[in-house]
Design a protein around this motif. Structure first.
Motif, PDB file in Angstrom:
ATOM      1  N   GLU A 173       0.818  -1.205   0.000  1.00  0.00           N
ATOM      2  CA  GLU A 173       0.000   0.000   0.000  1.00  0.00           C
ATOM      3  C   GLU A 173       0.852   1.256   0.000  1.00  0.00           C
ATOM      4  O   GLU A 173       1.892   1.306   0.628  1.00  0.00           O
ATOM      5  N   SER A 174       0.349   2.256  -0.694  1.00  0.00           N
ATOM      6  CA  SER A 174       0.929   3.584  -0.636  1.00  0.00           C
ATOM      7  C   SER A 174      -0.162   4.531  -0.141  1.00  0.00           C
ATOM      8  O   SER A 174      -0.315   4.694   1.064  1.00  0.00           O
ATOM      9  N   LEU A 175      -0.971   5.099  -1.027  1.00  0.00           N
ATOM     10  CA  LEU A 175      -1.938   6.111  -0.599  1.00  0.00           C
ATOM     11  C   LEU A 175      -2.934   5.613   0.435  1.00  0.00           C
ATOM     12  O   LEU A 175      -3.466   6.409   1.206  1.00  0.00           O
ATOM     13  N   THR A 176      -3.197   4.312   0.484  1.00  0.00           N
ATOM     14  CA  THR A 176      -4.170   3.777   1.438  1.00  0.00           C
ATOM     15  C   THR A 176      -3.574   3.565   2.831  1.00  0.00           C
ATOM     16  O   THR A 176      -4.321   3.326   3.782  1.00  0.00           O
ATOM     17  N   GLY A 177      -2.273   3.630   2.965  1.00  0.00           N
ATOM     18  CA  GLY A 177      -1.612   3.664   4.261  1.00  0.00           C
ATOM     19  C   GLY A 177      -1.971   2.573   5.257  1.00  0.00           C
ATOM     20  O   GLY A 177      -1.965   2.814   6.453  1.00  0.00           O
ATOM     21  N   GLY A 178      -2.305   1.396   4.788  1.00  0.00           N
ATOM     22  CA  GLY A 178      -2.628   0.296   5.686  1.00  0.00           C
ATOM     23  C   GLY A 178      -4.113  -0.023   5.771  1.00  0.00           C
ATOM     24  O   GLY A 178      -4.509  -0.983   6.431  1.00  0.00           O
ATOM     25  N   LEU A 179      -4.946   0.759   5.083  1.00  0.00           N
ATOM     26  CA  LEU A 179      -6.398   0.539   5.134  1.00  0.00           C
ATOM     27  C   LEU A 179      -6.817  -0.779   4.500  1.00  0.00           C
ATOM     28  O   LEU A 179      -7.767  -1.421   4.960  1.00  0.00           O
ATOM     29  N   VAL A 180      -6.125  -1.206   3.438  1.00  0.00           N
ATOM     30  CA  VAL A 180      -6.472  -2.479   2.795  1.00  0.00           C
ATOM     31  C   VAL A 180      -6.199  -3.627   3.759  1.00  0.00           C
ATOM     32  O   VAL A 180      -7.050  -4.503   3.966  1.00  0.00           O
ATOM     33  N   ALA A 181      -5.023  -3.606   4.374  1.00  0.00           N
ATOM     34  CA  ALA A 181      -4.680  -4.652   5.343  1.00  0.00           C
ATOM     35  C   ALA A 181      -5.658  -4.651   6.506  1.00  0.00           C
ATOM     36  O   ALA A 181      -6.101  -5.712   6.966  1.00  0.00           O
ATOM     37  N   ALA A 182      -6.030  -3.475   6.987  1.00  0.00           N
ATOM     38  CA  ALA A 182      -6.982  -3.373   8.094  1.00  0.00           C
ATOM     39  C   ALA A 182      -8.338  -3.950   7.701  1.00  0.00           C
ATOM     40  O   ALA A 182      -8.981  -4.638   8.500  1.00  0.00           O
ATOM     41  N   GLU A 183      -8.766  -3.684   6.476  1.00  0.00           N
ATOM     42  CA  GLU A 183     -10.056  -4.188   6.008  1.00  0.00           C
ATOM     43  C   GLU A 183     -10.043  -5.717   5.936  1.00  0.00           C
ATOM     44  O   GLU A 183     -10.986  -6.373   6.375  1.00  0.00           O
ATOM     45  N   ILE A 184      -8.967  -6.277   5.426  1.00  0.00           N
ATOM     46  CA  ILE A 184      -8.868  -7.735   5.313  1.00  0.00           C
ATOM     47  C   ILE A 184      -8.789  -8.388   6.693  1.00  0.00           C
ATOM     48  O   ILE A 184      -9.470  -9.375   6.969  1.00  0.00           O
ATOM     49  N   THR A 185      -7.970  -7.818   7.570  1.00  0.00           N
ATOM     50  CA  THR A 185      -7.792  -8.431   8.887  1.00  0.00           C
ATOM     51  C   THR A 185      -8.986  -8.211   9.812  1.00  0.00           C
ATOM     52  O   THR A 185      -9.049  -8.815  10.880  1.00  0.00           O
ATOM     53  N   SER A 186      -9.954  -7.404   9.403  1.00  0.00           N
ATOM     54  CA  SER A 186     -11.180  -7.251  10.191  1.00  0.00           C
ATOM     55  C   SER A 186     -12.105  -8.457  10.009  1.00  0.00           C
ATOM     56  O   SER A 186     -13.059  -8.621  10.758  1.00  0.00           O
ATOM     57  N   VAL A 187     -11.803  -9.298   9.023  1.00  0.00           N
ATOM     58  CA  VAL A 187     -12.628 -10.475   8.737  1.00  0.00           C
ATOM     59  C   VAL A 187     -12.185 -11.640   9.619  1.00  0.00           C
ATOM     60  O   VAL A 187     -11.004 -12.000   9.622  1.00  0.00           O
ATOM     61  N   PRO A 188     -13.102 -12.243  10.375  1.00  0.00           N
ATOM     62  CA  PRO A 188     -12.739 -13.421  11.157  1.00  0.00           C
ATOM     63  C   PRO A 188     -12.194 -14.528  10.256  1.00  0.00           C
ATOM     64  O   PRO A 188     -12.749 -14.787   9.186  1.00  0.00           O
ATOM     65  N   GLY A 189     -11.097 -15.129  10.645  1.00  0.00           N
ATOM     66  CA  GLY A 189     -10.481 -16.187   9.851  1.00  0.00           C
ATOM     67  C   GLY A 189      -9.457 -15.696   8.850  1.00  0.00           C
ATOM     68  O   GLY A 189      -8.854 -16.495   8.126  1.00  0.00           O
ATOM     69  N   ALA A 190      -9.227 -14.383   8.792  1.00  0.00           N
ATOM     70  CA  ALA A 190      -8.273 -13.835   7.826  1.00  0.00           C
ATOM     71  C   ALA A 190      -6.863 -14.382   8.034  1.00  0.00           C
ATOM     72  O   ALA A 190      -6.079 -14.471   7.082  1.00  0.00           O
ATOM     73  N   SER A 191      -6.548 -14.780   9.264  1.00  0.00           N
ATOM     74  CA  SER A 191      -5.190 -15.266   9.542  1.00  0.00           C
ATOM     75  C   SER A 191      -4.856 -16.534   8.754  1.00  0.00           C
ATOM     76  O   SER A 191      -3.690 -16.848   8.560  1.00  0.00           O
ATOM     77  N   LYS A 192      -5.857 -17.242   8.258  1.00  0.00           N
ATOM     78  CA  LYS A 192      -5.610 -18.442   7.442  1.00  0.00           C
ATOM     79  C   LYS A 192      -5.046 -18.086   6.075  1.00  0.00           C
ATOM     80  O   LYS A 192      -4.390 -18.918   5.448  1.00  0.00           O
ATOM     81  N   VAL A 193      -5.326 -16.866   5.599  1.00  0.00           N
ATOM     82  CA  VAL A 193      -4.963 -16.520   4.222  1.00  0.00           C
ATOM     83  C   VAL A 193      -4.061 -15.282   4.098  1.00  0.00           C
ATOM     84  O   VAL A 193      -3.371 -15.129   3.091  1.00  0.00           O
ATOM     85  N   PHE A 194      -4.079 -14.408   5.097  1.00  0.00           N
ATOM     86  CA  PHE A 194      -3.356 -13.135   4.988  1.00  0.00           C
ATOM     87  C   PHE A 194      -1.931 -13.284   5.497  1.00  0.00           C
ATOM     88  O   PHE A 194      -1.703 -13.597   6.659  1.00  0.00           O
ATOM     89  N   ARG A 195      -0.943 -13.090   4.605  1.00  0.00           N
ATOM     90  CA  ARG A 195       0.467 -13.214   4.962  1.00  0.00           C
ATOM     91  C   ARG A 195       0.994 -11.962   5.642  1.00  0.00           C
ATOM     92  O   ARG A 195       1.797 -12.029   6.544  1.00  0.00           O
ATOM     93  N   GLY A 196       0.581 -10.785   5.154  1.00  0.00           N
ATOM     94  CA  GLY A 196       1.070  -9.540   5.715  1.00  0.00           C
ATOM     95  C   GLY A 196       1.009  -8.427   4.692  1.00  0.00           C
ATOM     96  O   GLY A 196       0.495  -8.608   3.592  1.00  0.00           O
ATOM     97  N   SER A 197       1.564  -7.275   5.097  1.00  0.00           N
ATOM     98  CA  SER A 197       1.514  -6.117   4.203  1.00  0.00           C
ATOM     99  C   SER A 197       2.749  -5.254   4.373  1.00  0.00           C
ATOM    100  O   SER A 197       3.429  -5.309   5.394  1.00  0.00           O
ATOM    101  N   VAL A 198       2.993  -4.454   3.347  1.00  0.00           N
ATOM    102  CA  VAL A 198       4.054  -3.454   3.366  1.00  0.00           C
ATOM    103  C   VAL A 198       3.400  -2.127   3.006  1.00  0.00           C
ATOM    104  O   VAL A 198       2.799  -1.999   1.939  1.00  0.00           O
ATOM    105  N   THR A 199       3.500  -1.152   3.912  1.00  0.00           N
ATOM    106  CA  THR A 199       3.024   0.191   3.605  1.00  0.00           C
ATOM    107  C   THR A 199       4.250   0.998   3.198  1.00  0.00           C
ATOM    108  O   THR A 199       5.015   1.442   4.044  1.00  0.00           O
ATOM    109  N   ALA A 200       4.447   1.094   1.891  1.00  0.00           N
ATOM    110  CA  ALA A 200       5.605   1.792   1.328  1.00  0.00           C
ATOM    111  C   ALA A 200       5.140   3.183   0.891  1.00  0.00           C
ATOM    112  O   ALA A 200       4.929   3.444  -0.289  1.00  0.00           O
ATOM    113  N   TYR A 201       4.958   4.048   1.860  1.00  0.00           N
ATOM    114  CA  TYR A 201       4.445   5.390   1.590  1.00  0.00           C
ATOM    115  C   TYR A 201       5.511   6.239   0.891  1.00  0.00           C
ATOM    116  O   TYR A 201       5.221   6.960  -0.050  1.00  0.00           O
ATOM    117  N   ALA A 202       6.737   6.136   1.348  1.00  0.00           N
ATOM    118  CA  ALA A 202       7.846   6.859   0.720  1.00  0.00           C
ATOM    119  C   ALA A 202       8.232   6.170  -0.584  1.00  0.00           C
ATOM    120  O   ALA A 202       8.330   4.935  -0.642  1.00  0.00           O
TER     121      ALA A 202
END
Length: 181
Positions: free
Chosen positions: A23-52
């Motif tokens: 993520e750049s302009l979303t600053g972590g919002l995509v990761a937050a949206e995905i991890t708000s789903v119960p069971g996301a830990s089965k599929v979500f590896r992680g995120s990089v917020t590369a704003y710079a």
């Protein structure tokens, strides 16, 4: 939690797939949206917020010459971010957001110019040509609205790809059941 995020987690779980987010302009919002789903830990590896901009090259492997010539708000940058995070975090799918949320123009691009990208496994699904896909968005609204629509759009793009994979897999299974016809 959005219905798009819930459906992404469901399809990835059913298919045994994993996801990484850049993520750049979303600053972590995509990761937050995905991890708000119960069971996301089965599929979500992680995120990089590369704003710079420099971090897009250093952490995600975006081509330095491309960044220097075109800036961070570019379709190829989005595609390379998605592919880079997928590789860096060892995921089946990578998604990325880059763009201008405002209040000012950036890299010669108007506020509301956004690129979202998906990078997936090559040859996933029968008869499909996977790899990278990029959508160019022209969004209206304030900074918060542009960022939230970017989140929704990248999840919708991923859902389209995952649904195509699901359809391809079902078609392949159906062909097997029917003796290859």
């Amino acid at each position: 939690m959005s219905s798009e995020a819930a459906e992404v987690v469901r399809l990835l779980t059913v298919n045994g797939g994993t996801l990484a987010v850049a993520e750049s302009l979303t600053g972590g919002l995509v990761a937050a949206e995905i991890t708000s789903v119960p069971g996301a830990s089965k599929v979500f590896r992680g995120s990089v917020t590369a704003y710079a901009t420099a971090l897009k090259q250093e952490l995600l492997g975006v081509d330095a010459t491309l960044l220097a010539e075109r800036g961070a708000v570019d379709p190829q940058v989005a595609a390379q971010m998605a592919a880079g995070v997928r590789k860096a975090l060892g995921a089946d799918w990578g998604i990325a957001t880059t763009g201008v949320a405002g209040p000012d123009r950036q890299d010669g691009q108007d506020v509301g110019t956004v690129f979202v990208a998906v990078d997936g496994p090559s040859g996933a699904g029968a008869g499909s040509a996977r790899g990278g896909k990029v959508a160019h968005l022209r969004l209206n609204g304030d900074r918060a609205e542009i960022r939230m629509e970017s989140v929704r759009s990248v999840l919708a793009l991923l859902l389209t790809e995952l649904a195509g994979e699901q359809t391809g897999n079902e078609r392949a299974q159906d062909t097997e059941r029917n003796g290859g016809f």
